[in-house]
Design a protein around this motif. Structure first.
Motif, PDB file in Angstrom:
ATOM      1  N   LEU A   5       0.838  -1.199   0.000  1.00 17.15           N
ATOM      2  CA  LEU A   5       0.000   0.000   0.000  1.00 17.15           C
ATOM      3  C   LEU A   5       0.871   1.247   0.000  1.00 17.15           C
ATOM      4  CD1 LEU A   5      -2.613  -1.088   2.680  1.00 17.15           C
ATOM      5  CD2 LEU A   5      -2.840  -1.219   0.191  1.00 17.15           C
ATOM      6  N   LEU A   6       0.344   2.325  -0.551  1.00 15.48           N
ATOM      7  CA  LEU A   6       1.035   3.605  -0.562  1.00 15.48           C
ATOM      8  C   LEU A   6       0.957   4.210   0.834  1.00 15.48           C
ATOM      9  CD1 LEU A   6       2.458   5.707  -2.292  1.00 15.48           C
ATOM     10  CD2 LEU A   6       0.215   6.673  -2.811  1.00 15.48           C
ATOM     11  N   ALA A   7       2.112   4.575   1.403  1.00 14.37           N
ATOM     12  CA  ALA A   7       2.141   5.117   2.759  1.00 14.37           C
ATOM     13  C   ALA A   7       3.237   6.153   2.892  1.00 14.37           C
ATOM     14  CB  ALA A   7       2.368   3.997   3.771  1.00 14.37           C
ATOM     15  N   VAL A   8       3.035   7.103   3.801  1.00 17.50           N
ATOM     16  CA  VAL A   8       4.057   8.073   4.153  1.00 17.50           C
ATOM     17  C   VAL A   8       4.134   8.097   5.678  1.00 17.50           C
ATOM     18  CG1 VAL A   8       2.461  10.046   4.081  1.00 17.50           C
ATOM     19  CG2 VAL A   8       4.896  10.419   3.828  1.00 17.50           C
ATOM     20  N   PHE A   9       5.374   8.098   6.184  1.00 16.70           N
ATOM     21  CA  PHE A   9       5.625   8.133   7.616  1.00 16.70           C
ATOM     22  C   PHE A   9       6.321   9.448   7.924  1.00 16.70           C
ATOM     23  CE2 PHE A   9       5.354   3.817   6.245  1.00 16.70           C
ATOM     24  CZ  PHE A   9       4.663   3.167   7.254  1.00 16.70           C
ATOM     25  N   PHE A  10       5.900  10.143   8.999  1.00 14.52           N
ATOM     26  CA  PHE A  10       6.453  11.459   9.278  1.00 14.52           C
ATOM     27  C   PHE A  10       6.386  11.779  10.767  1.00 14.52           C
ATOM     28  CE2 PHE A  10       2.061  11.745   8.018  1.00 14.52           C
ATOM     29  CZ  PHE A  10       1.484  12.567   8.971  1.00 14.52           C
ATOM     30  N   ASN A  11       7.169  12.799  11.156  1.00 13.87           N
ATOM     31  CA  ASN A  11       7.185  13.298  12.523  1.00 13.87           C
ATOM     32  C   ASN A  11       7.227  14.813  12.442  1.00 13.87           C
ATOM     33  OD1 ASN A  11       7.946  14.229  15.103  1.00 13.87           O
ATOM     34  ND2 ASN A  11       9.006  12.321  15.549  1.00 13.87           N
ATOM     35  N   LEU A  12       6.226  15.465  13.015  1.00 14.85           N
ATOM     36  CA  LEU A  12       6.161  16.925  13.013  1.00 14.85           C
ATOM     37  C   LEU A  12       6.599  17.508  14.348  1.00 14.85           C
ATOM     38  CD1 LEU A  12       2.813  17.471  11.091  1.00 14.85           C
ATOM     39  CD2 LEU A  12       5.135  17.632  10.221  1.00 14.85           C
ATOM     40  N   GLY A  13       7.298  16.721  15.138  1.00 17.70           N
ATOM     41  CA  GLY A  13       7.810  17.201  16.410  1.00 17.70           C
ATOM     42  C   GLY A  13       7.065  16.701  17.624  1.00 17.70           C
ATOM     43  N   ASP A  14       5.931  16.033  17.431  1.00 21.26           N
ATOM     44  CA  ASP A  14       5.193  15.526  18.590  1.00 21.26           C
ATOM     45  C   ASP A  14       4.874  14.037  18.471  1.00 21.26           C
ATOM     46  OD1 ASP A  14       3.282  15.735  16.611  1.00 21.26           O
ATOM     47  OD2 ASP A  14       1.805  16.776  17.835  1.00 21.26           O
ATOM     48  N   GLY A  15       5.655  13.310  17.693  1.00 25.07           N
ATOM     49  CA  GLY A  15       5.467  11.868  17.594  1.00 25.07           C
ATOM     50  C   GLY A  15       5.461  11.389  16.155  1.00 25.07           C
ATOM     51  N   ASP A  16       5.568  10.085  16.001  1.00 27.10           N
ATOM     52  CA  ASP A  16       5.565   9.466  14.681  1.00 27.10           C
ATOM     53  C   ASP A  16       4.137   9.198  14.228  1.00 27.10           C
ATOM     54  OD1 ASP A  16       8.417   7.513  15.646  1.00 27.10           O
ATOM     55  OD2 ASP A  16       8.366   9.396  14.542  1.00 27.10           O
ATOM     56  N   TYR A  17       3.867   9.519  12.972  1.00 24.92           N
ATOM     57  CA  TYR A  17       2.548   9.292  12.376  1.00 24.92           C
ATOM     58  C   TYR A  17       2.730   8.660  11.007  1.00 24.92           C
ATOM     59  CZ  TYR A  17       0.934  12.539  15.946  1.00 24.92           C
ATOM     60  OH  TYR A  17       0.669  13.137  17.136  1.00 24.92           O
ATOM     61  N   ASN A  18       1.648   8.091  10.492  1.00 28.91           N
ATOM     62  CA  ASN A  18       1.676   7.609   9.112  1.00 28.91           C
ATOM     63  C   ASN A  18       0.338   7.860   8.471  1.00 28.91           C
ATOM     64  OD1 ASN A  18      -0.001   5.028   8.827  1.00 28.91           O
ATOM     65  ND2 ASN A  18       1.175   4.613  10.667  1.00 28.91           N
ATOM     66  N   LEU A  19       0.364   7.963   7.174  1.00 28.05           N
ATOM     67  CA  LEU A  19      -0.825   8.156   6.357  1.00 28.05           C
ATOM     68  C   LEU A  19      -0.774   7.091   5.274  1.00 28.05           C
ATOM     69  CD1 LEU A  19      -3.276  10.011   5.815  1.00 28.05           C
ATOM     70  CD2 LEU A  19      -1.759  11.427   4.425  1.00 28.05           C
ATOM     71  N   THR A  20      -1.783   6.247   5.221  1.00 29.45           N
ATOM     72  CA  THR A  20      -1.794   5.123   4.294  1.00 29.45           C
ATOM     73  C   THR A  20      -3.053   5.168   3.447  1.00 29.45           C
ATOM     74  OG1 THR A  20      -0.571   3.786   5.883  1.00 29.45           O
ATOM     75  CG2 THR A  20      -1.690   2.606   4.124  1.00 29.45           C
ATOM     76  N   LEU A  21      -2.906   4.925   2.174  1.00 26.89           N
ATOM     77  CA  LEU A  21      -4.041   4.814   1.263  1.00 26.89           C
ATOM     78  C   LEU A  21      -4.458   3.347   1.250  1.00 26.89           C
ATOM     79  CD1 LEU A  21      -5.646   6.683  -0.626  1.00 26.89           C
ATOM     80  CD2 LEU A  21      -4.174   5.918  -2.454  1.00 26.89           C
ATOM     81  N   PRO A  22      -5.543   2.984   1.943  1.00 23.18           N
ATOM     82  CA  PRO A  22      -5.828   1.577   2.218  1.00 23.18           C
ATOM     83  C   PRO A  22      -6.529   0.780   1.122  1.00 23.18           C
ATOM     84  CG  PRO A  22      -7.446   2.954   3.310  1.00 23.18           C
ATOM     85  CD  PRO A  22      -6.464   3.878   2.634  1.00 23.18           C
ATOM     86  N   HIS A  23      -7.073   1.409   0.103  1.00 26.35           N
ATOM     87  CA  HIS A  23      -7.959   0.687  -0.815  1.00 26.35           C
ATOM     88  C   HIS A  23      -7.351   0.301  -2.157  1.00 26.35           C
ATOM     89  CE1 HIS A  23     -11.146   1.383   2.003  1.00 26.35           C
ATOM     90  NE2 HIS A  23     -10.868   2.671   2.002  1.00 26.35           N
ATOM     91  N   HIS A  24      -6.103   0.701  -2.411  1.00 31.18           N
ATOM     92  CA  HIS A  24      -5.490   0.417  -3.705  1.00 31.18           C
ATOM     93  C   HIS A  24      -4.059  -0.066  -3.525  1.00 31.18           C
ATOM     94  CE1 HIS A  24      -8.789   2.186  -5.969  1.00 31.18           C
ATOM     95  NE2 HIS A  24      -8.812   3.131  -5.045  1.00 31.18           N
TER      96      HIS A  24
END
Length: 94
Positions: A5-24
Motif C-alpha cells: 500500500l502507498l504510505a508516508v511516515f512522518f514526525n512533526l515534532g510531537d510523535g511518529d505518524y503515518n498516512l496510508t491509502l488503504p484501498h489500492h
C-alpha cells in the motif's frame, strides 16, 4: 510502499505518524502517479490523480514543524533490516 500500500511516515515534532491509502495496492507492476501535499499539519496523499478512494487527508498531532533526518529519507522502500533491503523492486521517476 508498505505491505503493498502507498504510505508516508512522518514526525512533526510531537510523535511518529503515518498516512496510508488503504484501498489500492501499488505493488501490482503498473506505473502509478503519486502526489503528497502538506499544508501546516495537514497531509494529503493522492494516487493516480486522487479523488474518492484514491485520496486520503489527515491532520494528526498538534505540531507543524517537520524534522527531516536526511540519512533516513527513503522513497520507494522501507527501513533495512540486518543491513539489507529487498522490499522494493521497481522504478521511481519524477
Amino acid at each position: 510502499v508498505f505491505q503493498g500500500l502507498l504510505a508516508v511516515f512522518f514526525n512533526l515534532g510531537d510523535g511518529d505518524y503515518n498516512l496510508t491509502l488503504p484501498h489500492h495496492r501499488v505493488d501490482n507492476g503498473d506505473w502509478h502517479q503519486v502526489e503528497l501535499d502538506r499544508y501546516g499539519k495537514e497531509f494529503t496523499l493522492r494516487l493516480d490523480g486522487g479523488g474518492g478512494r484514491r485520496e486520503v487527508t489527515a491532520s494528526p498531532g498538534r505540531s507543524q514543524e517537520i524534522i527531516i533526518d536526511q540519512s533516513a529519507v527513503m522513497i520507494g522502500s522501507s527501513l533495512p533490516s540486518h543491513g539489507h533491503n529487498r522490499s522494493f523492486l521497481g522504478t521511481s521517476d519524477d
